[in-house]
Design an enzyme around this catalytic site. Structure first.
Site, mmCIF file in Angstrom:
data_model
loop_
_atom_site.group_PDB
_atom_site.id
_atom_site.type_symbol
_atom_site.label_atom_id
_atom_site.label_comp_id
_atom_site.label_asym_id
_atom_site.label_seq_id
_atom_site.Cartn_x
_atom_site.Cartn_y
_atom_site.Cartn_z
ATOM 1 N N MET A 30 -2.747 5.397 -0.058
ATOM 2 C CA MET A 30 -4.061 4.985 0.004
ATOM 3 C C MET A 30 -4.329 3.622 0.161
ATOM 4 S SD MET A 30 -5.944 7.476 -1.213
ATOM 5 C CE MET A 30 -5.622 8.344 0.212
ATOM 6 N N HIS A 31 -3.913 3.296 1.286
ATOM 7 C CA HIS A 31 -4.060 1.713 1.758
ATOM 8 C C HIS A 31 -5.290 0.979 1.264
ATOM 9 C CE1 HIS A 31 -0.977 2.793 4.777
ATOM 10 N NE2 HIS A 31 -1.618 3.854 5.302
ATOM 11 N N ASP A 32 -6.386 1.526 1.478
ATOM 12 C CA ASP A 32 -7.750 0.591 1.338
ATOM 13 C C ASP A 32 -8.172 0.708 -0.023
ATOM 14 O OD1 ASP A 32 -7.753 0.224 4.093
ATOM 15 O OD2 ASP A 32 -9.259 1.551 4.304
ATOM 16 N N THR A 40 1.014 -1.330 -0.030
ATOM 17 C CA THR A 40 -0.084 -0.026 0.015
ATOM 18 C C THR A 40 0.892 1.203 0.070
ATOM 19 O OG1 THR A 40 -0.300 0.177 2.344
ATOM 20 C CG2 THR A 40 -1.808 -1.269 1.382
ATOM 21 N N THR A 90 -6.143 0.272 -2.515
ATOM 22 C CA THR A 90 -5.392 -0.859 -3.238
ATOM 23 C C THR A 90 -6.506 -1.944 -3.423
ATOM 24 O OG1 THR A 90 -4.281 -1.830 -1.409
ATOM 25 C CG2 THR A 90 -3.014 0.217 -2.576
#
Ligand code: BDR
Ligand code: CA
Length: 307
Positions: free
Chosen positions: A236-238, A190, A240
């Protein structure tokens, strides 16, 4: 045919971008947002899910509230990374999108029974663990689970543990041990996906409510990144996890065996990805590489479709 998905989430600023990206993507049919305590308490994550659907003009998508506490009963709230309210403390009108009378686990079960379903889990894994406990065997009826969580190199709550796993390690261990095919997006991946100040300017230039709100939400998140990592790249962890579903060629992955440390003096909540060759063909995949220019271009393109 679009892929049916339920997004299990704790919005969360990066959850918000992930949700708006999913709702704007014709490859996906978002059936429900199921909420869990995580970035902020459950009442706030549920309110935020309703706010986001209202913003997106999608009152047809179900919102169902899930677990308010981790399996071990500890509170799971991160200290202020996403603001007091979880979405960067902007002003919002009270959303008219209702909360479903059934809890998140029942809504997930009904969605699984209704047809092929992918579950995207971008918060602590408590709801999925309770689903497995309440309905043994349900894992064999889920098409796929895509998870944002874990880390190999370095955690973000402790040196060993990433937030979503750290917040409920017992749940994560049960979810990782289930028989559904899984794709896991850890911090090692991420951190390759980020927006920057040019993207914030672009979002503002759209002159839409979604563009303006996204930029406003992301601004304090960028400031957090600057304090924590000494640069303003907004990870933008989520998103991905959604990106992987929209474009299956976008993320290079490896077959692994995955488990979670629930004991450990220093390592509670650490994820172990066994990458030895014996697991090469495993139905459990861990994301390892993506191209950020391609990722950013997709986020821009999709968020620009809101009017
Ligand atoms: C994860 O933790 C939360 O703060 C984010 O929303 C993301 O799901 C990253 O560690
Ligand atoms: Ca999240």
């Amino acid at each position: 045919m679009p892929r049916r998905v339920v997004i299990d989430t704790d919005p969360g600023v990066d959850d918000a971008v992930a949700i708006l990206l999913a709702l704007a993507s014709p490859e996906l049919e978002v059936v429900a947002l199921t909420t869990v305590a995580g970035n902020v308490a459950l009442d706030k994550t549920t309110l935020n899910a309703r706010r986001l659907l209202e913003l997106a003009g999608r009152p047809d998508v179900i919102v169902a509230a899930g677990m308010a506490e981790a399996l071990a009963g500890s509170p799971a709230h991160e200290g202020g990374v996403h603001g007091e309210d979880g979405l960067g403390d902007l002003d919002w009108d009270e959303p008219s999108v209702p909360v479903h009378p059934d809890d998140a686990v029942e809504v997930l079960r009904a969605a699984i029974e209704a047809g092929p379903l992918t579950v995207v889990a971008i918060g602590p894994l408590t709801n999925l663990a309770v689903l497995l406990r309440r309905y043994p065997g349900v894992d064999e009826r889920v098409e796929r689970v895509v998870i944002m969580g874990g880390a190999s190199f370095m955690g973000n709550v402790t040196p060993a543990a990433e937030f979503n796993i750290w917040a409920d390690p017992e749940a994560a261990r049960e979810v990782f041990a289930a028989r559904w095919p899984m794709a896991i997006m850890p911090l090692d991946l991420t951190h390759q996906a980020f927006l920057n100040d040019d993207d914030l300017a672009y979002l503002r230039s759209l002159r839409t409510e979604v563009g303006r709100r996204c930029a406003d939400m992301l601004e304090p998140y960028a400031a957090f990144h600057e304090r924590w990592y000494a640069n303003r790249d907004i990870i933008m962890h989520d998103a991905t996890a959604i990106y992987e579903l929209i474009d299956p060629t976008a993320i290079t992955s490896e077959g692994v065996a995955a488990t979670v440390e629930t004991g450990g003096e220093y390592s509670r909540g650490a994820t172990w990805f066994d990458r030895r060759p014996a697991h090469r063909a495993s139905p459990v995949r861990v994301g390892v590489r993506l191209d950020n220019d391609r990722f950013r271009a997709l986020v821009r393109e999709r968020l620009a479709t809101y009017r």
